[in-house]
Design an enzyme around this catalytic site. Structure first.
Site, PDB file in Angstrom:
ATOM      1  N   LYS A 120      -8.841 151.690 -30.257  1.00 34.35           N
ATOM      2  CA  LYS A 120      -8.705 150.825 -29.114  1.00 34.35           C
ATOM      3  C   LYS A 120      -7.266 150.243 -28.806  1.00 34.35           C
ATOM      4  CE  LYS A 120     -10.033 146.532 -28.253  1.00 34.35           C
ATOM      5  NZ  LYS A 120     -10.433 145.372 -28.435  1.00 34.35           N
ATOM      6  N   ASP A 138     -13.643 148.642 -24.986  1.00 33.39           N
ATOM      7  CA  ASP A 138     -13.954 147.168 -25.675  1.00 33.39           C
ATOM      8  C   ASP A 138     -15.513 146.890 -25.234  1.00 33.39           C
ATOM      9  OD1 ASP A 138     -13.914 146.295 -23.068  1.00 33.39           O
ATOM     10  OD2 ASP A 138     -12.711 144.793 -23.382  1.00 33.39           O
TER      11      ASP A 138
END
Ligand code: SF4
Length: 255
Positions: A120, A138
């Site tokens: 991420k 997220d």
């Protein structure tokens, strides 16, 4: 969602916010990388509070290593997991000096080899610092993609793969910002604000949240109906009292 619906979904988010970007403060890719590492399980606002004074003096990996772990720990102590994060930031800064000549690498593989950098974080840096069409998933993006039916998936990797597949041009570069901001400010975790949502008719989430005034009315109606049923319940024994009273009162009057 159909292709046309996906296009319309992003068209509306883009119309509402034509130039979305991260809310993390940074002046260069290195500071952005550090800010994203610090933002794991913390809010962007809490990270900015700590990094605003820090980034005035520290702009390169070399300056961070010279600053040192203990002072960094103190500087970021208001952020969750600050001990581990301070260790990782010093280690990744040293790795950037040793392996990349102090530069932030531009590939996901190289980024993910740095301490504290997962997929991420790498996606955010590639997208925000270098303009790559990556999809950082997220908690907000994961929720919005599943709730709306845009890109449902059981894991963040599944959602990312679906976004890769379905997001059309010209929205690919900014898609993840729109989804994060939509999740943070409109499609909130506890109570999505559906009544002011620009994609309400495209979203397949069924229990849509009504406007606050309607919720006040309906909660008023609910408490009124609870009140009247309480009153009925309360009256019931009273109604039986006269009977009991009648049965008791004659003897009291007899003598
Ligand atoms: S309608 Fe509600 S649940 Fe659907 S995207 Fe909008 S805020 Fe989220």
């Amino acid at each position: 969602m159909t292709r046309d619906q996906v296009f319309e979904f992003f068209r509306r988010l883009a119309e509402a916010n034509p130039a979305p970007t991260t809310e993390l403060l940074s002046d260069n890719p290195y500071q952005l990388l550090v800010a994203v590492v610090l933002s794991a399980q913390a809010t962007d606002a809490s990270v900015n509070i700590a990094t605003r004074p820090l980034f005035e003096h520290i702009k390169t990996p070399q300056q961070m290593v010279e600053f040192g772990e203990e002072p960094l720990r103190k500087a970021i102590k208001t952020i969750g997991l600050f001990n581990t994060k301070a260790k990782n930031v010093i280690a990744l800064s040293q790795a950037l000096i040793d392996r990349q000549g102090g530069e932030v690498p531009r590939t996901r593989e190289e980024l993910q080899e740095l301490p504290g950098v997962g997929r991420k974080t790498a996606n955010v840096v590639l997208n925000t610092a270098f303009g790559e069409e990556t999809f950082a998933v997220d908690t907000h993006v994961f929720r919005v993609c599943n709730r709306t039916g845009l890109a449902p998936g059981k894991t963040v990797d599944e959602v990312e793969a679906k976004l890769e597949k379905i997001v059309p041009q010209p929205f690919r570069r900014d898609a993840h910002h729109w989804l994060i901001l939509h999740g943070r400010y409109t499609c909130k975790a506890r109570l999505p604000e559906c009544w002011r949502c620009p994609v309400i008719d495209l979203c397949r989430y069924k229990p849509k949240t009504p406007p606050p005034e309607e919720r006040v009315k309906s909660s008023g109606a609910r408490s009124a109906s609870r009140g009247s049923s309480k009153a009925r319940t309360a009256k019931a024994p009273t109604a039986s009292k006269p009977t009991a009273g009648r049965s008791r009162s004659p003897p009291s009057r007899l003598p």
